[in-house]
Design a protein around this motif. Structure first.
Motif, short mmCIF file in Angstrom:
data_model
loop_
_atom_site.label_atom_id
_atom_site.label_comp_id
_atom_site.label_asym_id
_atom_site.label_seq_id
_atom_site.Cartn_x
_atom_site.Cartn_y
_atom_site.Cartn_z
N ALA A 40 0.83 -1.21 0.00
CA ALA A 40 0.00 0.00 0.00
C ALA A 40 0.86 1.25 0.00
O ALA A 40 0.60 2.21 -0.74
CB ALA A 40 -0.92 -0.01 1.22
N ALA A 41 1.92 1.25 0.81
CA ALA A 41 2.82 2.41 0.86
C ALA A 41 3.52 2.61 -0.48
O ALA A 41 3.64 3.73 -0.98
CB ALA A 41 3.84 2.23 1.99
N THR A 42 3.99 1.51 -1.07
CA THR A 42 4.67 1.60 -2.36
C THR A 42 3.73 2.12 -3.44
O THR A 42 4.11 2.93 -4.28
CB THR A 42 5.22 0.21 -2.76
N THR A 43 2.47 1.66 -3.41
CA THR A 43 1.48 2.13 -4.38
C THR A 43 1.24 3.63 -4.23
O THR A 43 1.16 4.37 -5.22
CB THR A 43 0.16 1.36 -4.21
N LEU A 44 1.14 4.10 -2.99
CA LEU A 44 0.91 5.53 -2.76
C LEU A 44 2.10 6.36 -3.22
O LEU A 44 1.94 7.43 -3.81
CB LEU A 44 0.62 5.78 -1.28
N ILE A 45 3.31 5.87 -2.96
CA ILE A 45 4.50 6.60 -3.41
C ILE A 45 4.48 6.75 -4.92
O ILE A 45 4.73 7.82 -5.47
CB ILE A 45 5.79 5.87 -2.96
N ALA A 46 4.15 5.65 -5.62
CA ALA A 46 4.13 5.68 -7.08
C ALA A 46 3.03 6.58 -7.61
O ALA A 46 3.12 7.09 -8.73
CB ALA A 46 3.96 4.26 -7.63
N SER A 47 1.97 6.79 -6.80
CA SER A 47 0.83 7.58 -7.27
C SER A 47 0.94 9.07 -6.94
O SER A 47 0.17 9.86 -7.47
CB SER A 47 -0.46 7.02 -6.65
N LEU A 48 1.86 9.44 -6.07
CA LEU A 48 1.93 10.84 -5.63
C LEU A 48 2.10 11.81 -6.79
O LEU A 48 1.46 12.87 -6.83
CB LEU A 48 3.08 11.03 -4.64
N ASP A 49 2.97 11.47 -7.74
CA ASP A 49 3.25 12.38 -8.85
C ASP A 49 2.10 12.45 -9.84
O ASP A 49 2.08 13.32 -10.72
CB ASP A 49 4.52 11.95 -9.59
N ASN A 60 1.83 20.75 -0.97
CA ASN A 60 2.94 21.54 -1.49
C ASN A 60 4.19 20.64 -1.49
O ASN A 60 4.14 19.50 -1.03
CB ASN A 60 3.14 22.83 -0.68
N SER A 61 5.30 21.15 -2.00
CA SER A 61 6.48 20.30 -2.17
C SER A 61 7.00 19.78 -0.84
O SER A 61 7.45 18.63 -0.74
CB SER A 61 7.58 21.06 -2.92
N ALA A 62 6.95 20.61 0.20
CA ALA A 62 7.44 20.18 1.52
C ALA A 62 6.55 19.07 2.08
O ALA A 62 7.04 18.07 2.62
CB ALA A 62 7.50 21.35 2.48
N GLY A 110 7.11 15.88 0.13
CA GLY A 110 8.39 15.27 0.51
C GLY A 110 8.30 14.54 1.83
O GLY A 110 8.84 13.44 1.98
N LEU A 111 7.61 15.15 2.80
CA LEU A 111 7.46 14.52 4.11
C LEU A 111 6.61 13.26 4.01
O LEU A 111 6.95 12.22 4.60
CB LEU A 111 6.83 15.51 5.09
N LEU A 112 5.52 13.33 3.25
CA LEU A 112 4.67 12.17 3.08
C LEU A 112 5.43 11.03 2.41
O LEU A 112 5.34 9.87 2.83
CB LEU A 112 3.43 12.53 2.25
N LYS A 113 6.20 11.37 1.38
CA LYS A 113 6.98 10.34 0.69
C LYS A 113 8.00 9.72 1.64
O LYS A 113 8.24 8.50 1.61
CB LYS A 113 7.69 10.95 -0.53
#
Length: 199
Positions: free
Chosen positions: A161-170, A178-180, A183-186
């Motif tokens: 689930a975490a990997t899927t969310l990371i891939a979906s952020l962009d 915002n970018s900060a 970045g923190l969420l990632k």
């Protein structure tokens, strides 16, 4: 071409070797660039491994030069090869099928694929059977992928689930962070996706 002419194009032997290796990598990448993405990124991942091994076996001397420890500089084309591989793995991550981050998966796949190819080329007596390549390929895929037909542990499910969310952020539009914040969420999601990573 005589030696003085060579030195007008290349500063030294390392420069000549680097240019030669880039040319070999470029030949290898032609097949990767030309390959159309299928609807199934797993099929593309398998095909990418098999084409890598096939290229090595068809061009043994050039392939060994590509990974020669004598090279001081990393060929630029090697980075492109990793970007292409990460692209396939990011598609798998977006589908919830990757148990590690695309970056970690790319390092695992590339190092294993390269290791098998070099073993087949440099130690043919010890590794006489090319069927070793698909065996290692499937073992690596089992290590990085979730099997949708099998029971998944809670830890594996969280990592996927975490990997899927990371891939979906962009891909989120409009961007909710915002970018900060992104970045923190990632960073937090990476801690879940890679629990053994040093803090």
């Amino acid at each position: 071409m005589q030696q003085p002419v060579l030195y007008r194009f290349f500063a030294d032997k390392d420069g000549l070797l680097a240019a030669t290796v880039d040319h070999v990598w470029d030949q290898y990448l032609e097949t990767k660039r030309a390959a159309a993405a299928s609807e199934d990124p797993l099929q593309d991942l398998r095909a990418g491994w098999d084409s890598h091994t096939a290229f090595a076996l068809a061009h043994p001397n050039a392939y060994k030069l590509m990974f020669s420890p004598a090279l001081r500089a990393k060929p630029e084309a090697a980075e492109e090869a990793m970007r292409i591989l990460r692209g396939v793995l990011e598609r798998l991550a977006a589908q919830g099928r990757l148990r590690v981050t695309p970056e970690v998966a790319a390092r695992m796949v590339m190092s294993a694929n390269t290791g098998v190819a070099l073993a087949l080329l440099t130690h043919p007596a010890q590794y006489p059977d090319a069927s070793l390549s698909p065996l290692v390929r499937d073992a690596i895929h089992r290590a990085i992928l979730l099997d949708p037909t099998a029971d998944t542990s809670a830890g594996d499910a969280r990592q996927a689930a975490a990997t899927t969310l990371i891939a979906s952020l962009d891909l989120l539009t409009p961007e909710p962070f915002n970018s900060a914040e992104a970045g923190l969420l990632k960073h937090w999601l990476t801690q879940i996706a890679e629990p053994d990573r040093p803090r």
